[in-house]
Design a protein around this motif. Structure first.
Motif, PDB file in Angstrom:
ATOM      1  N   THR A   1      -3.089   3.943  -3.112  1.00  0.00           N
ATOM      2  CA  THR A   1      -3.661   2.752  -2.264  1.00  0.00           C
ATOM      3  C   THR A   1      -3.674   2.897  -0.909  1.00  0.00           C
ATOM      4  N   ALA A   2      -4.194   2.573  -0.127  1.00  0.00           N
ATOM      5  CA  ALA A   2      -4.341   2.675   1.327  1.00  0.00           C
ATOM      6  C   ALA A   2      -4.844   1.498   2.045  1.00  0.00           C
ATOM      7  N   ARG A   3      -4.450   1.048   3.215  1.00  0.00           N
ATOM      8  CA  ARG A   3      -5.001  -0.182   3.808  1.00  0.00           C
ATOM      9  C   ARG A   3      -6.195   0.391   4.484  1.00  0.00           C
ATOM     10  N   SER A   4      -6.552   1.528   4.823  1.00  0.00           N
ATOM     11  CA  SER A   4      -7.805   2.023   5.357  1.00  0.00           C
ATOM     12  C   SER A   4      -8.011   3.372   4.627  1.00  0.00           C
ATOM     13  N   ILE A   5      -9.345   3.639   4.516  1.00  0.00           N
ATOM     14  CA  ILE A   5      -9.850   4.822   3.916  1.00  0.00           C
ATOM     15  C   ILE A   5     -10.905   5.428   4.936  1.00  0.00           C
ATOM     16  N   ILE A   6     -10.991   6.851   5.027  1.00  0.00           N
ATOM     17  CA  ILE A   6     -11.907   7.419   6.026  1.00  0.00           C
ATOM     18  C   ILE A   6     -12.717   8.437   5.138  1.00  0.00           C
ATOM     19  N   ILE A   7     -14.104   8.237   4.684  1.00  0.00           N
ATOM     20  CA  ILE A   7     -14.979   9.384   3.983  1.00  0.00           C
ATOM     21  C   ILE A   7     -15.304  10.195   5.064  1.00  0.00           C
TER      22      ILE A   7
ATOM     23  N   PHE B   1       0.939  -1.033  -0.070  1.00  0.00           N
ATOM     24  CA  PHE B   1       0.105  -0.212   0.104  1.00  0.00           C
ATOM     25  C   PHE B   1       0.891   1.208   0.056  1.00  0.00           C
ATOM     26  N   ASP B   2       0.391   2.340  -0.733  1.00  0.00           N
ATOM     27  CA  ASP B   2       1.032   3.582  -0.774  1.00  0.00           C
ATOM     28  C   ASP B   2       1.086   4.400   0.571  1.00  0.00           C
ATOM     29  N   ARG B   3      -0.181   4.155   1.416  1.00  0.00           N
ATOM     30  CA  ARG B   3      -0.443   4.921   2.426  1.00  0.00           C
ATOM     31  C   ARG B   3      -1.113   3.830   3.586  1.00  0.00           C
ATOM     32  N   ASN B   4      -0.889   4.264   4.748  1.00  0.00           N
ATOM     33  CA  ASN B   4      -1.450   3.483   5.977  1.00  0.00           C
ATOM     34  C   ASN B   4      -3.204   4.005   5.675  1.00  0.00           C
ATOM     35  N   LEU B   5      -3.296   5.229   5.523  1.00  0.00           N
ATOM     36  CA  LEU B   5      -4.848   5.838   5.710  1.00  0.00           C
ATOM     37  C   LEU B   5      -4.918   7.020   4.568  1.00  0.00           C
ATOM     38  N   ILE B   6      -5.993   6.828   3.966  1.00  0.00           N
ATOM     39  CA  ILE B   6      -6.269   8.104   3.081  1.00  0.00           C
ATOM     40  C   ILE B   6      -7.687   8.827   3.852  1.00  0.00           C
ATOM     41  N   VAL B   7      -7.656   9.909   3.685  1.00  0.00           N
ATOM     42  CA  VAL B   7      -8.937  10.589   4.427  1.00  0.00           C
ATOM     43  C   VAL B   7      -9.350  11.648   3.097  1.00  0.00           C
ATOM     44  N   ILE B   8     -10.736  11.395   2.996  1.00  0.00           N
ATOM     45  CA  ILE B   8     -11.340  12.258   1.870  1.00  0.00           C
ATOM     46  C   ILE B   8     -12.361  13.213   2.652  1.00  0.00           C
ATOM     47  N   GLY B   9     -11.793  14.295   2.285  1.00  0.00           N
ATOM     48  CA  GLY B   9     -12.596  15.612   3.112  1.00  0.00           C
ATOM     49  C   GLY B   9     -11.740  16.084   4.107  1.00  0.00           C
ATOM     50  N   ALA B  10     -11.720  17.653   4.101  1.00  0.00           N
ATOM     51  CA  ALA B  10     -10.843  18.311   5.225  1.00  0.00           C
ATOM     52  C   ALA B  10     -11.525  19.229   6.032  1.00  0.00           C
TER      53      ALA B  10
ATOM     54  N   TYR C   1     -10.365  16.132  -6.386  1.00  0.00           N
ATOM     55  CA  TYR C   1     -11.570  15.303  -6.055  1.00  0.00           C
ATOM     56  C   TYR C   1     -11.442  13.830  -6.056  1.00  0.00           C
ATOM     57  N   ALA C   2     -11.728  13.155  -4.938  1.00  0.00           N
ATOM     58  CA  ALA C   2     -11.477  11.926  -4.611  1.00  0.00           C
ATOM     59  C   ALA C   2     -12.670  11.087  -5.427  1.00  0.00           C
ATOM     60  N   LYS C   3     -12.162   9.658  -5.533  1.00  0.00           N
ATOM     61  CA  LYS C   3     -13.122   8.882  -5.865  1.00  0.00           C
ATOM     62  C   LYS C   3     -12.350   7.333  -5.831  1.00  0.00           C
ATOM     63  N   LEU C   4     -13.532   6.552  -5.075  1.00  0.00           N
ATOM     64  CA  LEU C   4     -12.957   5.112  -4.741  1.00  0.00           C
ATOM     65  C   LEU C   4     -13.317   4.325  -5.864  1.00  0.00           C
ATOM     66  N   ILE C   5     -12.116   3.672  -6.229  1.00  0.00           N
ATOM     67  CA  ILE C   5     -11.943   2.750  -7.521  1.00  0.00           C
ATOM     68  C   ILE C   5     -12.214   1.455  -7.046  1.00  0.00           C
ATOM     69  N   ASP C   6     -11.536   0.983  -5.808  1.00  0.00           N
ATOM     70  CA  ASP C   6     -11.838  -0.462  -4.935  1.00  0.00           C
ATOM     71  C   ASP C   6     -11.865  -0.123  -3.766  1.00  0.00           C
ATOM     72  N   PRO C   7     -11.939  -1.302  -2.812  1.00  0.00           N
ATOM     73  CA  PRO C   7     -11.759  -0.966  -1.468  1.00  0.00           C
ATOM     74  C   PRO C   7     -10.384  -0.255  -0.962  1.00  0.00           C
ATOM     75  N   TRP C   8      -9.219  -0.234  -1.674  1.00  0.00           N
ATOM     76  CA  TRP C   8      -8.140   0.379  -1.241  1.00  0.00           C
ATOM     77  C   TRP C   8      -7.501   1.382  -2.163  1.00  0.00           C
ATOM     78  N   THR C   9      -8.146   1.589  -3.161  1.00  0.00           N
ATOM     79  CA  THR C   9      -7.623   2.422  -4.115  1.00  0.00           C
ATOM     80  C   THR C   9      -8.541   3.744  -4.336  1.00  0.00           C
ATOM     81  N   VAL C  10      -7.782   5.122  -4.166  1.00  0.00           N
ATOM     82  CA  VAL C  10      -8.625   6.179  -4.376  1.00  0.00           C
ATOM     83  C   VAL C  10      -8.010   6.900  -5.670  1.00  0.00           C
ATOM     84  N   GLU C  11      -8.876   7.357  -6.510  1.00  0.00           N
ATOM     85  CA  GLU C  11      -8.290   8.260  -7.709  1.00  0.00           C
ATOM     86  C   GLU C  11      -8.566   9.553  -7.332  1.00  0.00           C
ATOM     87  N   ILE C  12      -7.463  10.595  -7.559  1.00  0.00           N
ATOM     88  CA  ILE C  12      -7.496  11.741  -7.362  1.00  0.00           C
ATOM     89  C   ILE C  12      -7.645  12.606  -8.531  1.00  0.00           C
TER      90      ILE C  12
END
Length: 714
Positions: free
Chosen positions: A367-373, A234-243, A345-356
């Motif tokens: 990619t990230a092990r976990s994602i927070i929307i 994974f590229d990241r431990n966590l990706i967070v969508i929204g600040a 803009y973030a979009k989930l591609i699969d459960p571990w991948t986010v397209e920016i």
């Protein structure tokens, strides 16, 4: 008629068995008393004995008689592990299926017909995941097996599916119980109780629910992730969508524990609260309050003057306040904290991948092990003809009104909730002719009636024309709102119209639909803030159930910690003590139950009320109005809820939030020193009112007699 006849036969059979004493054998005492006789019968006719035991087990299960666990232990004691497991496994499945069929035949049609609307989601879920759901119930028995048999009979699950899933699901538990029975049969003295084999059997019984839960969780995850290919790294431990509040806190926590975290924001850092909500509205409220105080200078021994001001300057100050707070939530600050901040803009591609997708159109995938929307919410604009073309919302009014030289002469505010009330009062205090339109019976409908009445009187006193029970229909000519009241249409002219009827979570554009993540009014999550995919979490307004900045920050801690360390320990979100404040003047603050909610839920409460008009500091500040209302358990000082109406109510509430969080009662508040003269003394005096109402009158009469005696018996 035939169904009722069968039901009568079944009931008669159960009653007859009960009264005859036959069911006594389905107990430890019964087994102990008949042990020798059973053993003799087994030795003389082993096949007949096994068949009879099988039949008894089937009948007991089919009729939902108590004692299945005892019979399972008995199978181990009488037949041993292998034969006992085989007998019980098939007998329990056959009996459970018969009970299932009996329930289905007698009750399903009538229940489904009577509760068809309520049962539709359950039926759909059973049709989709019935086998897995049943397997979960069988593997980790949260409910008694006989309840599973009866309730599943009311659903559309197929008989064959029910039978084979039950057979497999109950097998592990059957082995554990039968094994325990084999060890019980071998006890010949008290010393045998502590034998390794016996201890192992009881240990298996104790840990089986945890093993079953782990297996069930693994199966659910396997099914959920079946169509996706999990990355090896994974590229990241966590990706967070929204600040916004939830996203910022989540990213902050991740960076603080040295996780590699990316925070993605499409618009402005700080989210709605900083840019459109809490911060600008409170800056507006402060300016509007000062304008009112200037008009009522005589209340403070000063000359009254009409406030002279530039509306453009007032709005400029609001934006200056936003700018002053912006560094707290800035890209620079979070980058320095160790957060990788991305604009796009973030979009989930699969459960571990986010397209920016970046502002320039370029895109990348992480990619990230976990994602927070944490995408937040946006103002809801009802689909009324002409409204969307002319209205502003709590998000857009700050930019538009900043371009005005004067406050709108005629202003309509749609909505009688907290946002609508705050804006209506503030703009009225700044000189606008404000009409507030609310479809319901009263303002602040979530609060008690006395609170709504207080809010109404306050807004009307400040010049707001409040129209409750008025339903907005349409906008005509771009400057007229048509409303309906008691069957008649009315027209309200305006220069500006603010739509403040609520906020809707941002659910589209993030790939939730493509992943099949359920959404209703919010993203569907469990107690741990997990979505359908256990590695994807949701926090803040997008997940509900409360749309408050402080709740978003509260949820963020749980989402971040569960996302990063959930494999070791997960935490359920604690919603027991949630405070909120409506910043009208006087403020309305509440935590816990209101009288209205207590009545709706059938919870008995005792109400203690203290009028702030009696508070020294309030009198000194010429703000002697409002009250503190505390709901407690009848006869006890345990706090169930508090409502405060008055200046600084939001600040005063904090003491009660702390008390409720840590189980402190009114006696503790009363025994705490509060500085004189302060507003916080209102909390102590409210506790004093409760104490006075519970003074031990009998004891006091004896004390009075004692003092009389000490004076010489006068």
């Amino acid at each position: 008629m035939k169904k009722w006849l069968i039901a009568a036969v079944v009931i008669t059979a159960i009653v007859t068995l009960q009264q005859s004493g036959v069911l006594n054998v389905l107990s430890l005492d019964g087994l102990r008393e008949g042990q020798a006789q059973w053993a003799q019968w087994q030795a003389e006719q082993p096949l007949l004995f096994a068949g009879s035991f099988f039949a008894i087990y089937v009948v007991a299960t089919a009729l939902s008689l108590p004692g299945a666990a005892i019979l399972t232990l008995a199978a181990g004691a009488l037949f041993g592990l292998v034969q006992g497991t085989i007998l019980v496994s098939f007998a329990s499945t056959l009996g459970a299926t018969l009970a299932f069929l009996l329930s289905r035949y007698l009750f399903r049609d009538s229940v489904q017909e009577k509760f068809s609307a309520r049962l539709k989601p359950i039926n759909d879920g059973i049709a989709r995941d019935g086998a897995l759901y049943l397997f979960t119930l069988r593997l980790a028995p949260v409910f008694p097996f006989f309840l599973v048999n009866l309730l599943m009979g009311l659903t559309p699950i197929r008989v064959w599916t029910y039978a084979w899933v039950s057979q497999i699901g109950m097998f592990a538990g059957t082995v554990v119980y039968v094994n325990a029975g084999t060890q019980l049969a071998q006890l010949d003295s008290l010393k045998g109780i502590i034998s390794p084999a016996m201890l192992l059997s009881f240990a298996l019984l104790a840990i089986f629910p945890f093993i079953a839960k782990a297996i069930t969780s693994w199966l659910q995850r396997r099914k959920v992730y079946a169509r996706w290919q999990k990355p090896k790294t994974f590229d990241r431990n966590l990706i967070v969508i929204g600040a916004g509040a939830a996203g910022l806190v989540s990213a902050y926590i991740a960076a603080a524990v040295k996780a590699k975290v990316t925070l993605i924001e499409a618009h402005k850092m700080g989210g709605d609260c900083l840019n459109y909500g809490c911060v600008p509205s409170k800056a507006l409220i402060r300016s509007a309050k000062l304008a009112k105080q200037m008009r009522h200078g005589e209340d403070y021994g000063l000359e009254s003057h009409t406030a002279r001001f530039s509306f453009r300057a007032v709005m400029a100050r609001i934006h200056a306040v936003i700018a002053a707070i912006e560094p707290h939530d800035s890209v620079e600050r979070y980058t320095n904290l160790g957060v990788d901040v991305r604009q796009g803009y973030a979009k989930l591609i699969d459960p571990w991948t986010v397209e920016i997708t970046q502002p320039d159109g370029q895109s990348e995938r992480l990619t990230a092990r976990s994602i927070i929307i944490a995408a937040g919410a946006a103002p809801f604009v009802p689909p009324l003809p002409g409204l969307a073309d002319v209205c502003v919302t709590s998000d857009t009014l700050w930019a538009k009104f900043a371009e005005l030289d004067h406050v709108p002469a005629r202003l309509v505010v749609l909505g009688g909730g907290p946002i609508g009330c705050e804006l209506a009062q503030s703009f009225a205090r700044l000189g606008a002719n404000v009409t507030q339109v609310e479809m319901g019976d009263r303002l602040l409908a979530r609060e008690d009636v006395d609170v709504s009445t207080y809010a109404l009187e306050s807004l009307v006193h400040d010049g707001v024309s409040v129209l409750t029970q008025h339903k907005a229909l349409r906008v005509e000519d771009g400057n007229t709102l048509v409303v309906e009241h008691e069957g008649n249409e009315q027209r309200i002219g305006f220069d500006e119209i603010i739509c403040a009827v609520g906020r809707s979570p941002r659910l589209s554009g993030y790939g939730l639909e493509d992943l099949g993540i359920p959404t209703a009014r919010t993203v569907t999550t469990n107690d741990y803030l997990e979505t359908l995919y256990p590695n994807i979490y949701a926090a803040g307004d997008v997940s509900g159930p409360y749309q408050f900045t402080h709740v978003a920050a509260h949820q963020a801690w749980y989402a971040a910690v569960n996302a990063l360390f959930g494999q070791f320990k997960r935490f359920k979100v604690d919603y027991r003590v949630i405070p909120w404040t409506t910043f009208i003047d006087p403020e309305v603050a509440r935590v816990g139950l209101s009288e209205q909610e207590a009545e709706e839920k059938g919870i008995a409460v005792e109400v203690t009320r203290y009028g702030i008009d009696d508070l020294d500091r309030a009198i000194a500040d010429s703000a002697a109005h409002g009250f503190v209302k505390v709901l407690t358990v009848p006869g006890k000082d345990t706090i169930l809820g508090v409502t405060i109406v008055g200046e600084h109510a939001g600040d005063l509430l904090a003491e009660y939030v702390l008390a409720m969080k840590h189980g402190l009662g009114l006696n503790k508040i009363l025994g705490t020193i509060h500085t004189y003269p302060t507003w916080a003394e209102a909390n102590k005096y409210a506790a004093g009112e409760w104490k006075r109402a519970h003074a031990p009158q009998g004891v006091l009469r004896w004390v009075e007699r004692y003092h009389r005696w000490m004076r010489g018996g006068d």
